[in-house]
Design a protein around this motif. Structure first.
Motif, PDB file in Angstrom:
ATOM      1  N   MET A  65       0.823  -1.209   0.000  1.00 26.73           N
ATOM      2  CA  MET A  65       0.000   0.000   0.000  1.00 26.73           C
ATOM      3  C   MET A  65       0.859   1.261   0.000  1.00 26.73           C
ATOM      4  O   MET A  65       0.455   2.301  -0.494  1.00 26.73           O
ATOM      5  N   PRO A  68       2.641   1.362  -4.149  1.00 27.23           N
ATOM      6  CA  PRO A  68       1.746   0.645  -5.054  1.00 27.23           C
ATOM      7  C   PRO A  68       2.300   0.579  -6.470  1.00 27.23           C
ATOM      8  O   PRO A  68       3.041   1.451  -6.891  1.00 27.23           O
ATOM      9  N   GLY A  70       1.204  -1.303 -10.598  1.00 31.64           N
ATOM     10  CA  GLY A  70       0.152  -1.975 -11.365  1.00 31.64           C
ATOM     11  C   GLY A  70      -1.224  -1.413 -11.107  1.00 31.64           C
ATOM     12  O   GLY A  70      -2.164  -2.132 -10.817  1.00 31.64           O
ATOM     13  N   ILE A  71      -1.348  -0.081 -11.175  1.00 36.97           N
ATOM     14  CA  ILE A  71      -2.611   0.530 -10.789  1.00 36.97           C
ATOM     15  C   ILE A  71      -3.714   0.376 -11.830  1.00 36.97           C
ATOM     16  O   ILE A  71      -4.832   0.757 -11.599  1.00 36.97           O
ATOM     17  N   LEU A  72      -3.430  -0.210 -12.978  1.00 35.04           N
ATOM     18  CA  LEU A  72      -4.467  -0.507 -13.971  1.00 35.04           C
ATOM     19  C   LEU A  72      -4.458  -2.007 -14.266  1.00 35.04           C
ATOM     20  O   LEU A  72      -3.734  -2.465 -15.139  1.00 35.04           O
ATOM     21  N   PRO A  73      -5.225  -2.795 -13.519  1.00 37.89           N
ATOM     22  CA  PRO A  73      -5.137  -4.238 -13.680  1.00 37.89           C
ATOM     23  C   PRO A  73      -5.897  -4.791 -14.888  1.00 37.89           C
ATOM     24  O   PRO A  73      -6.057  -5.992 -14.986  1.00 37.89           O
ATOM     25  N   TYR A  74      -6.389  -3.952 -15.786  1.00 35.62           N
ATOM     26  CA  TYR A  74      -7.136  -4.470 -16.923  1.00 35.62           C
ATOM     27  C   TYR A  74      -6.595  -3.872 -18.205  1.00 35.62           C
ATOM     28  O   TYR A  74      -5.890  -2.877 -18.182  1.00 35.62           O
TER      29      TYR A  74
END
Lengths: 74, 563
Positions: A65, A68, A70-74
């Motif tokens: 936390m 952080p 990989g703040i866009l996992p899609y």
């Protein structure tokens, strides 16, 4: 690994066990001390800290936390 | 395993804000009430640690502060998902009662001098959000409920509803530590379990680091669906913008106090995405942040540095009411909102309605009754309710509606022993041991499938892939092993999340248009199609046990506006 309980201050009253909405905190049946049994299931809501009558609980955020990625996992 | 039997006029599944308000309404009418909650009701559900805002029109004079303005905004912002006649009966008619109830339990919405601190956000026409200190809302509500004589079954998770002759007549559950089994029969059941979290992959890899409470796992929607009730608005994705790394609520407070989003180039970008800029709908803010990040103009920040000290002090205080540990997070990251930028990011996804005034879940009518006799729903798990203001009002209303049903329909039919045994066998099957799969591994796979297929971009291709993968995942249920009853509770939650996932997938696949931007954004049907889709997709259990969809159109009083 939140929450962190200061054993020097804690008097093992057991209130934090009931305060946790995620069933993370257990009073150890042998030692009667509070144990953070499921640290990965903490929501960091601060309920335990608010309800601790002695101020023995601190919330310490884990690495994932604080740093952080990989703040866009899609 | 020991079995306990209970009997009451009303059973409430879920002792959060909505459930406890339902309990108080019913108890005031002299009814006997049982509440089952997975945690201890003093600190359970989404408002466990506190909350800071309540949406209300107060009739203070301006046109935006009226019932009509609220309903107009609701219709214009939620066309195709809201049913204004339900909102009017459930929310508007109970608003005054709700405000009085806050006062009665000792957590008033007003300040000591009697005035309200109000802020505006998300395209609303005026400052509808009353800021207040809700840190002790749950303990205060719980105290009132216990004083009213309600029976509270703490740490009991509800596994399924009981249905006899087409009428809901109770529920069964188990204690999450001892495994003791509970059978409750009731003349009416109110379900109030919140939305569905832990359905999508969490950006931090920590599944419980969710915007809304991670114990809210679609339990109410899932048990109602399995019992035969209809769900609606279940296809919509809900996301928000959170501090990068910490899925804390607070966007409303930040935006409401005048904070601005800026990108890595220092540009204020919201006006490029919506004419109202920072006052645009929440999903627009999320979509803009995602677009900026994908265009490599990140990181994205929330900038509060221009706010005056009074506004900043209010902001910092109200953020800590909404999320008690918000200040700790900032301190541990070394961020002072007065001088530093706060990096933000899109949250994980969840199942939810399009905005703060329209929900997603169990389809309710204007009495909060579900489509199955004896079943009522309140709060975030019902298709028309969302946010604290509707949790309180719908709780009050569902309690009254459920007790009226109990009085008019008399004793509940006896629960069928066969049904009780079947559910019991299903629950405890994974306790036999020997399975090689942990609930955690199961959860991880489920979240990856859903994140790939039901995120901010969707298509028939992604639905087909997800459907096949969910079928394969279901084949692994028999391999799950739960060493403790705590683990069994987590697996029960996953079983429910899986039910919601299937319903969400079916409804999203059925609605061949796009609506509310990223809430339902199909690359194969990119346009909103009001001619064919102005209304709700209802999902109900079909003959094969799987979800079956039906479109129910909604007629709106006026045709202007839009999201």
């Amino acid at each position: 690994m939140p929450p962190m309980i200061d054993r020097e201050i804690c008097n093992a009253c057991g209130i934090c066990e009931d305060s946790c909405p995620l069933d993370v905190i257990y009073m150890d049946s042998a030692t009667q001390d509070p144990v953070i049994r499921y640290p990965d299931e903490c929501w960091h809501c601060g309920s335990c800290r608010q309800d601790c009558p002695l101020g023995a609980i601190r919330i310490v955020f884990p690495l994932q936390m604080m740093v952080p990625a990989g703040i866009l996992p899609y | 395993m020991q079995e306990h039997s209970f009997n009451a006029d009303m059973l409430i599944v879920g002792g959060g804000v909505a459930g406890l308000n339902a309990a108080l309404s019913a108890a005031e009418k002299g009814a006997s009430v049982i509440i089952m909650d997975k945690a201890v009701i003093e600190r359970s559900g989404h408002t466990a640690g506190g909350i800071d805002h309540f949406g209300a029109f107060l009739n203070t004079g301006p046109e935006w502060d009226t019932r009509d303005a609220y309903l107009t905004y609701t219709v214009n912002s939620s066309r195709g998902a809201t049913r204004p006649e339900v909102v009017e009966r459930v929310y508007c008619d109970n608003l005054e009662r709700a405000i009085v109830r806050f006062e009665k339990i000792g957590v008033p919405l007003h300040r000591p001098d009697g005035s309200y601190y109000r802020t505006r956000s998300y395209g609303q026409p005026g400052p509808w959000w009353i800021n207040f200190n809700g840190k002790r809302l749950k303990p205060s509500l719980a105290a009132a409920v216990r004083k009213a004589g309600c029976t509270v079954l703490d740490r009991v998770v509800t596994a399924d509803l009981l249905v006899t002759d087409g009428r809901v007549c109770g529920a069964v559950g188990f204690h999450i530590r001892s495994g003791e089994f509970y059978v409750v029969s009731a003349k009416a059941v109110t379900v109030a379990t919140g939305g569905t979290n832990r359905l999508f992959t969490n950006p931090t890899g920590l599944s419980f680091n969710t915007w809304m409470c991670p114990a809210n796992t679609g339990d109410g929607e899932a048990i109602s669906f399995r019992a035969g009730a209809a769900l609606a608005n279940i296809e919509f994705l809900r996301m928000t913008v959170v501090p990068s790394g910490f899925a804390a609520p607070g966007l409303n407070a930040l935006v409401g106090m005048g904070a601005k989003l800026i990108n890595g180039l220092g540009e204020e970008f919201m006006s490029r995405y919506h004419p109202e800029g920072m006052n645009s709908p929440r999903y627009k803010l999320v979509e803009a942040v995602i677009t900026e990040l994908k265009a490599r103009r990140g990181p994205v920040y929330m900038d509060c540095r221009h706010l005056d000290s009074e506004a900043l002090n209010h902001l910092v205080t109200t953020l800590s009411y909404d999320k008690d540990t918000f200040g700790d997070f900032l301190a541990q990251k070394g961020i002072d909102l007065r001088n530093d930028l706060l990096e933000v990011a899109p949250s994980e996804g969840m199942q939810g309605g399009p905005n703060e005034v329209c929900g997603s879940g169990i389809r309710i009518d204007e009495n909060c009754a579900a489509t199955l006799p004896g079943l009522f729903a309140a709060g975030n798990c019902s298709d028309q309710n969302r946010s604290l203001h509707m949790a309180v009002t719908s709780g009050i209303h569902a309690g009254v509606g459920a007790i009226a049903f109990a009085e008019n329909n008399g004793a509940a039919p006896r629960p069928s022993r066969t049904q009780v045994t079947d559910i019991r066998d299903r629950i405890f099957a994974v306790m036999k041991g020997g399975g090689q799969t942990s609930w955690k591994a199961f959860e991880d796979s489920l979240q990856r499938i859903i994140t790939e297929s039901l995120g901010p971009t969707r298509s028939a291709w992604s639905f087909k892939l997800a459907s096949e993968r969910l079928d394969r995942l279901a084949g692994w249920i028999d391999t799950v092993s739960c060493p403790t009853f705590h683990d069994l509770c987590r697996f029960q939650e996953l079983y429910n999340i899986m039910t919601v996932a299937r319903c969400m997938l079916a409804a999203a696949s059925y609605r061949t248009e796009s609506r509310f931007d990223l809430c339902h954004n199909r690359t194969d049907f990119p346009n909103q199609d009001d001619e064919n889709w102005l209304g709700q997709v209802n999902v109900r259990k079909g003959d094969d046990g799987g979800p079956e969809c039906r479109f129910v159109s909604v007629t709106y009083p006026e045709q202007e506006g839009g999201a």
